[in-house]
Design a protein around this motif. Structure first.
Motif, PDB file in Angstrom:
ATOM      1  N   HIS A 169      -5.576  -6.931   0.026  1.00  0.00           N
ATOM      2  CA  HIS A 169      -5.112  -7.686  -1.142  1.00  0.00           C
ATOM      3  C   HIS A 169      -6.012  -7.434  -2.353  1.00  0.00           C
ATOM      4  O   HIS A 169      -5.529  -7.333  -3.475  1.00  0.00           O
ATOM      5  CB  HIS A 169      -4.987  -9.176  -0.829  1.00  0.00           C
ATOM      6  CG  HIS A 169      -6.246  -9.834  -0.387  1.00  0.00           C
ATOM      7  ND1 HIS A 169      -6.792  -9.628   0.864  1.00  0.00           N
ATOM      8  CD2 HIS A 169      -7.063 -10.681  -1.026  1.00  0.00           C
ATOM      9  CE1 HIS A 169      -7.899 -10.339   0.973  1.00  0.00           C
ATOM     10  NE2 HIS A 169      -8.085 -10.986  -0.171  1.00  0.00           N
ATOM     11  N   HIS A 170      -7.302  -7.288  -2.129  1.00  0.00           N
ATOM     12  CA  HIS A 170      -8.207  -6.971  -3.242  1.00  0.00           C
ATOM     13  C   HIS A 170      -7.935  -5.566  -3.783  1.00  0.00           C
ATOM     14  O   HIS A 170      -7.940  -5.345  -4.999  1.00  0.00           O
ATOM     15  CB  HIS A 170      -9.664  -7.063  -2.797  1.00  0.00           C
ATOM     16  CG  HIS A 170     -10.081  -8.431  -2.380  1.00  0.00           C
ATOM     17  ND1 HIS A 170     -10.026  -9.519  -3.217  1.00  0.00           N
ATOM     18  CD2 HIS A 170     -10.560  -8.886  -1.199  1.00  0.00           C
ATOM     19  CE1 HIS A 170     -10.454 -10.582  -2.575  1.00  0.00           C
ATOM     20  NE2 HIS A 170     -10.783 -10.236  -1.339  1.00  0.00           N
ATOM     21  N   LEU A 171      -7.720  -4.628  -2.864  1.00  0.00           N
ATOM     22  CA  LEU A 171      -7.449  -3.244  -3.270  1.00  0.00           C
ATOM     23  C   LEU A 171      -6.131  -3.141  -4.034  1.00  0.00           C
ATOM     24  O   LEU A 171      -6.020  -2.375  -4.997  1.00  0.00           O
ATOM     25  CB  LEU A 171      -7.452  -2.331  -2.047  1.00  0.00           C
ATOM     26  CG  LEU A 171      -8.807  -2.198  -1.351  1.00  0.00           C
ATOM     27  CD1 LEU A 171      -8.655  -1.509  -0.004  1.00  0.00           C
ATOM     28  CD2 LEU A 171      -9.794  -1.452  -2.229  1.00  0.00           C
ATOM     29  N   MET A 172      -5.138  -3.919  -3.628  1.00  0.00           N
ATOM     30  CA  MET A 172      -3.855  -3.886  -4.331  1.00  0.00           C
ATOM     31  C   MET A 172      -3.963  -4.550  -5.710  1.00  0.00           C
ATOM     32  O   MET A 172      -3.289  -4.140  -6.643  1.00  0.00           O
ATOM     33  CB  MET A 172      -2.748  -4.524  -3.494  1.00  0.00           C
ATOM     34  CG  MET A 172      -2.336  -3.678  -2.303  1.00  0.00           C
ATOM     35  SD  MET A 172      -1.713  -2.031  -2.762  1.00  0.00           S
ATOM     36  CE  MET A 172      -3.166  -1.018  -2.661  1.00  0.00           C
ATOM     37  N   SER A 212       0.829  -1.207   0.000  1.00  0.00           N
ATOM     38  CA  SER A 212       0.000   0.000   0.000  1.00  0.00           C
ATOM     39  C   SER A 212       0.867   1.263   0.000  1.00  0.00           C
ATOM     40  O   SER A 212       0.525   2.255  -0.656  1.00  0.00           O
ATOM     41  CB  SER A 212      -0.958   0.002   1.186  1.00  0.00           C
ATOM     42  OG  SER A 212      -0.247  -0.024   2.409  1.00  0.00           O
ATOM     43  N   ARG A 213       1.994   1.193   0.699  1.00  0.00           N
ATOM     44  CA  ARG A 213       2.897   2.358   0.724  1.00  0.00           C
ATOM     45  C   ARG A 213       3.445   2.640  -0.674  1.00  0.00           C
ATOM     46  O   ARG A 213       3.551   3.796  -1.104  1.00  0.00           O
ATOM     47  CB  ARG A 213       4.038   2.097   1.706  1.00  0.00           C
ATOM     48  CG  ARG A 213       5.003   3.255   1.858  1.00  0.00           C
ATOM     49  CD  ARG A 213       6.034   2.981   2.937  1.00  0.00           C
ATOM     50  NE  ARG A 213       6.912   1.877   2.608  1.00  0.00           N
ATOM     51  CZ  ARG A 213       8.065   1.991   1.940  1.00  0.00           C
ATOM     52  NH1 ARG A 213       8.471   3.165   1.534  1.00  0.00           N
ATOM     53  NH2 ARG A 213       8.806   0.941   1.682  1.00  0.00           N
ATOM     54  N   ALA A 252      -6.301   0.632   1.330  1.00  0.00           N
ATOM     55  CA  ALA A 252      -5.701  -0.634   1.761  1.00  0.00           C
ATOM     56  C   ALA A 252      -5.096  -0.510   3.154  1.00  0.00           C
ATOM     57  O   ALA A 252      -5.153  -1.452   3.947  1.00  0.00           O
ATOM     58  CB  ALA A 252      -4.641  -1.083   0.759  1.00  0.00           C
ATOM     59  N   ARG A 253      -4.537   0.647   3.458  1.00  0.00           N
ATOM     60  CA  ARG A 253      -3.986   0.859   4.803  1.00  0.00           C
ATOM     61  C   ARG A 253      -5.076   0.908   5.856  1.00  0.00           C
ATOM     62  O   ARG A 253      -4.877   0.449   6.971  1.00  0.00           O
ATOM     63  CB  ARG A 253      -3.196   2.157   4.846  1.00  0.00           C
ATOM     64  CG  ARG A 253      -1.846   2.022   4.245  1.00  0.00           C
ATOM     65  CD  ARG A 253      -0.941   3.043   4.794  1.00  0.00           C
ATOM     66  NE  ARG A 253       0.409   2.580   4.567  1.00  0.00           N
ATOM     67  CZ  ARG A 253       1.458   3.257   4.902  1.00  0.00           C
ATOM     68  NH1 ARG A 253       1.333   4.421   5.483  1.00  0.00           N
ATOM     69  NH2 ARG A 253       2.652   2.773   4.676  1.00  0.00           N
ATOM     70  N   SER A 254      -6.207   1.474   5.507  1.00  0.00           N
ATOM     71  CA  SER A 254      -7.277   1.611   6.503  1.00  0.00           C
ATOM     72  C   SER A 254      -8.139   0.358   6.606  1.00  0.00           C
ATOM     73  O   SER A 254      -8.845   0.178   7.587  1.00  0.00           O
ATOM     74  CB  SER A 254      -8.152   2.824   6.188  1.00  0.00           C
ATOM     75  OG  SER A 254      -8.867   2.613   4.987  1.00  0.00           O
ATOM     76  N   ARG A 255      -8.108  -0.512   5.603  1.00  0.00           N
ATOM     77  CA  ARG A 255      -8.910  -1.742   5.593  1.00  0.00           C
ATOM     78  C   ARG A 255      -8.017  -2.946   5.298  1.00  0.00           C
ATOM     79  O   ARG A 255      -8.061  -3.506   4.200  1.00  0.00           O
ATOM     80  CB  ARG A 255     -10.012  -1.648   4.532  1.00  0.00           C
ATOM     81  CG  ARG A 255     -10.984  -0.510   4.660  1.00  0.00           C
ATOM     82  CD  ARG A 255     -11.981  -0.708   5.777  1.00  0.00           C
ATOM     83  NE  ARG A 255     -12.695  -1.971   5.697  1.00  0.00           N
ATOM     84  CZ  ARG A 255     -13.883  -2.134   5.146  1.00  0.00           C
ATOM     85  NH1 ARG A 255     -14.512  -1.114   4.607  1.00  0.00           N
ATOM     86  NH2 ARG A 255     -14.450  -3.328   5.147  1.00  0.00           N
TER      87      ARG A 255
END
Length: 117
Positions: free
Chosen positions: A55-58, A2-3, A47-50
């Protein structure tokens, strides 16, 4: 991961804004890298907040990067860009390509960890 999505997003936003300002462009198309960067950065922040769905967001971020990479390459090859458009498209290809390569490495490493567990 995410970073890295956030960093790539910020780099694309900077690219879009810098190219728009330096070229005195009045067209929104010069801001396309910035719009892509907003999406990538937003997915990285989400992705950092959830962490449960990170993995889905990435995977979504990788898909966005792939579309931006293909769109920029298609434009470079199809139109033969020059000047600031060339700078913006090459920058988008480099940033999105690097993000995509890192994402694929990360996905493969995660799969290896799951397989060995």
């Amino acid at each position: 991961m995410s970073r890295i999505a956030i960093i790539a997003g910020v780099a694309l936003i900077a690219l879009g804004v810098i190219v728009t300002v330096l070229s005195d462009s009045e067209s929104f198309t010069s801001l396309i890298p910035a719009f892509v960067g907003l999406v990538l950065g937003g997915l990285g922040l989400a992705a950092r907040s959830r962490p449960g769905i990170a993995h889905h967001l990435m995977h979504a971020a990788a898909a966005v990067a792939l579309l931006a990479l293909l769109g920029s390459l298609g434009s470079l090859i199809g139109r033969g860009s020059e000047g600031w458009a060339l700078v913006a498209q090459l920058g988008t290809v480099v940033i999105c390509g690097a993000f995509l390569a890192l994402a694929v490495q990360s996905f493969r490493a995660a799969r290896r960890v799951r397989s060995s567990a």
